[in-house]
Design an enzyme around this catalytic site. Sequence first.
Site: not given
Length: 427
Positions: A416-418
């Site tokens: 999700r961060c990426m």
Amino acid sequence: MPVSQESPVLNQSDAVPPIKLGVNSETGILQQVIVHTPGEEMAQVSPEKLHDLLFEDILHLQDARREHQLMSRVFRKIVGRHDAVLQISSLLGEALQHNDARDEFVESLCAVSQSANLQAFESELKLLSPENLKHFALTGESELPIHAHPIPNLMFTRDVAAVVGDSIILSHPATTARARESIIMRVVIHHHPAFKGCQKKIIDLPEGVTFEGGDFLVVNEKVVLIGNSERTSFGGVINIARALFEKTSIEHVVMVTLPAERACMHLDTVFTFASPEECVYFPPLIKNIPHGNVVRFSKSDSKEKFNIEICDDLQLELQRILGHEVKFIPCGGADPLSQRREQWTDGANFFALAPGLVIGYERNMHTFEEMSKRGYRVVTAEGFLSYYEESDYSPGEKMAIKLEGNELSRGRGGPRCMTMPLARKPL
């Protein structure tokens, strides 16, 4: 020789078609997403600069790229379009073809990097070719007698902006180490031709507040969650709530206050959606939130004010607002030590590709075991692509995809961060 930013599976030889923003949930089928495959900037990270760069480790670049490219191939299979996965570095390079974009980028960079004395070479930076200026933007290197730090955190594109409905909120990073990432996204959204139709949908926050996209979760067309964290200030939350109530269909903003700690720097490091009815969470924080740390702001008839209510429990509050049961799946399973170990390697940071279809790091085995108990078929990324090699993906079975991620996880950020979704199909 510089590392190419282009993945062989990300064909962007054609011009990017006009972009239409549309994100009304965390779990609608993915349609378009911005990523950044680690590249030349990662090769410039030195051990003694890790703390200053807010980065955790030295990544093996080729392995990190291979893992990221595999993740992007999964995204492309889900969407089935050549422009499904956009590289932010390519978008920047295309935006910098325009003189006004180069001028804005350089002027903004000089304003936030005064300690590097870039302003003394402002005119020379503006004369760099688009390709050389892009290289400087990513690595801090140029033929000029100046040097700026690289930006390895650009791989976490989630933080540069957040799309809600057809609007986009641009980030206000809490640290100067990530300021250039925000400038890059601002230049792309204002100057890339594909974003021309989005200009009236930009939400700019005032100076003095901070906001990063990892703290922003779109529950549905009327509800969002925002983390008040190490990276997103209370002022950021309030200004976002006010803008959403005025300009979008959002009616409820639920703020979750987190400890100002590196291990839980954003809300999505401890809480993500797997489906409209299921969330993966880190129990020590989410189940033990102190009274007053979950607050709901609701739209009122007054433009100057909104209703405020302190909530006792995030799960109960979500169920009350949504009108249906929301199941919480523990990251790391039932064992407290496994919970802490796997949250540290982003076990709670799943990225939903469709309702009940998520991707996360395979090293978080207890989390995947818990997903399996909840009816998810657990498969590898390679297995998923092999199964759909000769056919298109269509949603149906609940599935949890394991991404190798041994190098990517060392950067301290999950799938999700990426990813910064631009569009999802409505649920």
